[in-house]
Design a protein around this motif. Sequence first.
Motif, PDB file in Angstrom:
ATOM      1  N   PHE A 279       0.816  -1.211   0.000  1.00 19.85           N
ATOM      2  CA  PHE A 279       0.000   0.000   0.000  1.00 19.85           C
ATOM      3  C   PHE A 279       0.854   1.267   0.000  1.00 19.85           C
ATOM      4  N   LEU A 280       2.155   1.107   0.280  1.00 17.08           N
ATOM      5  CA  LEU A 280       3.075   2.240   0.208  1.00 17.08           C
ATOM      6  C   LEU A 280       3.923   2.162  -1.062  1.00 17.08           C
ATOM      7  N   GLY A 281       3.546   1.297  -2.011  1.00 20.65           N
ATOM      8  CA  GLY A 281       4.360   1.060  -3.200  1.00 20.65           C
ATOM      9  C   GLY A 281       3.584   1.246  -4.489  1.00 20.65           C
ATOM     10  N   ARG A 282       4.266   0.951  -5.588  1.00 22.37           N
ATOM     11  CA  ARG A 282       3.730   1.237  -6.917  1.00 22.37           C
ATOM     12  C   ARG A 282       2.593   0.305  -7.322  1.00 22.37           C
ATOM     13  N   GLN A 283       2.537  -0.932  -6.773  1.00 22.68           N
ATOM     14  CA  GLN A 283       1.497  -1.867  -7.190  1.00 22.68           C
ATOM     15  C   GLN A 283       0.102  -1.331  -6.872  1.00 22.68           C
ATOM     16  N   ALA A 284      -0.096  -0.847  -5.652  1.00 23.06           N
ATOM     17  CA  ALA A 284      -1.398  -0.286  -5.276  1.00 23.06           C
ATOM     18  C   ALA A 284      -1.712   0.958  -6.101  1.00 23.06           C
ATOM     19  N   ASP A 285      -0.691   1.771  -6.377  1.00 21.08           N
ATOM     20  CA  ASP A 285      -0.911   2.979  -7.172  1.00 21.08           C
ATOM     21  C   ASP A 285      -1.409   2.639  -8.574  1.00 21.08           C
ATOM     22  N   ILE A 286      -0.784   1.642  -9.199  1.00 19.58           N
ATOM     23  CA  ILE A 286      -1.170   1.261 -10.560  1.00 19.58           C
ATOM     24  C   ILE A 286      -2.619   0.779 -10.595  1.00 19.58           C
ATOM     25  N   LEU A 287      -2.995  -0.050  -9.635  1.00 16.40           N
ATOM     26  CA  LEU A 287      -4.369  -0.566  -9.602  1.00 16.40           C
ATOM     27  C   LEU A 287      -5.370   0.558  -9.313  1.00 16.40           C
ATOM     28  N   MET A 288      -4.994   1.527  -8.457  1.00 16.36           N
ATOM     29  CA  MET A 288      -5.893   2.644  -8.160  1.00 16.36           C
ATOM     30  C   MET A 288      -6.037   3.572  -9.368  1.00 16.36           C
ATOM     31  N   ILE A 289      -4.943   3.838 -10.059  1.00 12.87           N
ATOM     32  CA  ILE A 289      -5.023   4.681 -11.265  1.00 12.87           C
ATOM     33  C   ILE A 289      -5.909   4.008 -12.314  1.00 12.87           C
ATOM     34  N   ARG A 290      -5.719   2.698 -12.472  1.00 11.23           N
ATOM     35  CA  ARG A 290      -6.525   1.939 -13.451  1.00 11.23           C
ATOM     36  C   ARG A 290      -8.004   1.985 -13.093  1.00 11.23           C
ATOM     37  N   ALA A 291      -8.315   1.866 -11.804  1.00 10.12           N
ATOM     38  CA  ALA A 291      -9.716   1.871 -11.382  1.00 10.12           C
ATOM     39  C   ALA A 291     -10.351   3.262 -11.510  1.00 10.12           C
ATOM     40  N   MET A 292      -9.593   4.327 -11.186  1.00 11.04           N
ATOM     41  CA  MET A 292     -10.171   5.675 -11.169  1.00 11.04           C
ATOM     42  C   MET A 292     -10.170   6.346 -12.543  1.00 11.04           C
ATOM     43  N   TRP A 293      -9.150   6.063 -13.340  1.00 11.87           N
ATOM     44  CA  TRP A 293      -9.007   6.760 -14.621  1.00 11.87           C
ATOM     45  C   TRP A 293      -9.417   5.900 -15.815  1.00 11.87           C
ATOM     46  N   GLY A 294      -9.714   4.604 -15.596  1.00 15.76           N
ATOM     47  CA  GLY A 294     -10.184   3.753 -16.682  1.00 15.76           C
ATOM     48  C   GLY A 294      -9.050   3.152 -17.497  1.00 15.76           C
ATOM     49  N   GLY A 295      -9.428   2.349 -18.494  1.00 17.15           N
ATOM     50  CA  GLY A 295      -8.437   1.608 -19.280  1.00 17.15           C
ATOM     51  C   GLY A 295      -7.878   2.370 -20.465  1.00 17.15           C
ATOM     52  N   ASN A 296      -8.527   3.460 -20.886  1.00 22.37           N
ATOM     53  CA  ASN A 296      -8.076   4.188 -22.070  1.00 22.37           C
ATOM     54  C   ASN A 296      -7.342   5.477 -21.708  1.00 22.37           C
ATOM     55  N   THR A 297      -6.567   5.428 -20.651  1.00 25.14           N
ATOM     56  CA  THR A 297      -5.789   6.591 -20.241  1.00 25.14           C
ATOM     57  C   THR A 297      -4.304   6.239 -20.238  1.00 25.14           C
ATOM     58  N   PRO A 298      -3.459   7.199 -20.615  1.00 21.98           N
ATOM     59  CA  PRO A 298      -2.009   6.932 -20.574  1.00 21.98           C
ATOM     60  C   PRO A 298      -1.418   7.057 -19.170  1.00 21.98           C
ATOM     61  N   GLU A 299      -2.237   7.435 -18.180  1.00 22.65           N
ATOM     62  CA  GLU A 299      -1.710   7.680 -16.840  1.00 22.65           C
ATOM     63  C   GLU A 299      -1.030   6.441 -16.249  1.00 22.65           C
ATOM     64  N   VAL A 300      -1.603   5.243 -16.498  1.00 19.68           N
ATOM     65  CA  VAL A 300      -0.976   4.012 -16.000  1.00 19.68           C
ATOM     66  C   VAL A 300       0.414   3.844 -16.604  1.00 19.68           C
ATOM     67  N   GLY A 301       0.518   4.054 -17.914  1.00 21.84           N
ATOM     68  CA  GLY A 301       1.810   3.931 -18.583  1.00 21.84           C
ATOM     69  C   GLY A 301       2.810   4.962 -18.113  1.00 21.84           C
ATOM     70  N   TYR A 302       2.346   6.229 -17.946  1.00 20.67           N
ATOM     71  CA  TYR A 302       3.244   7.280 -17.464  1.00 20.67           C
ATOM     72  C   TYR A 302       3.766   6.952 -16.058  1.00 20.67           C
TER      73      TYR A 302
END
Length: 553
Positions: A279-302
């Motif tokens: 929860f203090l690392g990148r794995q949780a961040d990636i899953l949260m970005i994917r859930a909040m911003w959706g699948g068609n955003t470059p934010e996960v890749g960035y």
Amino acid sequence: MTTTETYGKRATRSFAWNHFYKLSEFGLLNIYTMIIARHFGPIDSAPFVVYAAAGTSLSVIGAFAVDGVLLRYIPRIGESGTLSQETSVPGATDLSSFVRKLFAFRLFIVFALISLLFLCILFFTGTVGTSDTFTSLRDLAPVLSMFMLAQGIVAFSTFSLIGLLRTKRVFFCSVIARGAMLVGALLLILTAGEFSITNAILIHVSGAALNALLLLTNIRHVLRPVSQTAEMSFLRSLRAFTGEMYGFVRRPSTIKALLISPVMLYGMMTWGSDILGIFLGRQADILMIRAMWGGNTPEVGYYNVGSLVLLLTEYIFLLGFGGALVSVLSKLAQDDERDVVEGKPVNYERVRRGGNEIVGFQHVTLVPFCAFVFMFSLPIVRAIYGDQYDASALLVQYGIVALVLNIVFFHGGLHITSLMSIGKQHVTFRSRLAWAAVGLIANYFLIRSFGALGAMIGTNCVNMLACGTEWYFARKYIGKVGNLLSSVKICTISVVAAVGIYQLMQVVDLRQGPIVELLVATPVFFLVVYSLFYLFRLPETDVVLARLKKAFA
């Protein structure tokens, strides 16, 4: 030569081989990730990023108290293979049976977690099955299961070999497995011309499976000479191992007996800290970005690229301490505890002395590199991942600022390791629990508002505060480590050198692309900064040079 001197030399060599192993593991995996990122771009690479984040998180959960036990207690058992009251577990009589018992329990937990994963997918399909994030995880469930099994074997074997200071074997297994993975990807791209995300995930899983097979062979070879029982054939060993696993199913009381042993109580605390680390690392961040911003955003890749560059910056010089540091500090703590005078608190002089050397190494190597990466973040991102990830450069700079403050003032993750080595794992667990809760709440609002940038700021600031809490308690139980004045000198020299070299490169303006710019700027910067370190007679530089001589002697 005394026993301490012998162990010191073995520990130094283990750090060196562990560093080579982590460089190969981290380097080859990142080359593979770079191929995927450049080939698919920030949007289309998202399914692989989500798979990797979910797989890593589930693998940490599947470790369930075992991995930390291996790193701390195998060195205490020693190569004599004799168990003491402190290191005993039910049903184990020597080092070989100790490892076999824990390995059976590790795989039992992995199979239970895989079953739970599929049950959850079946149960929740009717309620949240239409969400993009859930659909991704449901589609990835079969390969995630294969990866969890393979990675469970890899982690167990790796930590066992590191505990025995046999990291040379881990290095060669990693090079072979990860090299084969890269070759497979390149062959698909160059010959077949079709390299899909599905192929990328399957090749990654196959690399983990090959690594697991190689490590299993090596750990059996290493444990054979230190077993106190008669040597068993492969079939008898396999029968004994399956009997251990079946015993957990047939007699659940054996699980309870194992979990209440002192060894496993320690392991559960360290495992809890690892879980909170998710929860203090990148794995949780990636899953949260994917859930909040959706699948068609470059934010996960960035975010994936920015966090990988930051990880590379942090660990390129410190990878050798991972895992091996727990084993070495645990052995030093045990030696300090043996020398204690009855009725007086333990003076962890050896642990403190080792911590000072590690802090000096951190500052002399990592702080200059951080300054360089901050100034040249855009050319670095373009050289590795291409200009389609330019937005990641700003993320890297924010992460670097938090990382330098963490290293200079709180010495990064050193103190969570030192506290665990002296048996204060409950302190680190409570600290991580509190800061993980803060991080989740903060990141929820930051990610909703700022996406990848919010995740980078929130995660790294909270991690710095968690390390600061552990620094406070380490000073209380172990003593003062590091020299703040010397650290400020190192930081000042590094920043001045990085700014000067960056301005020089702007004036020269080679116009040959980011790769040529970095090839010219990197050696010039490090030549300048280490010349200044030598000129100012920084004592940390002498310590690093002395250790490097021992490592390569």
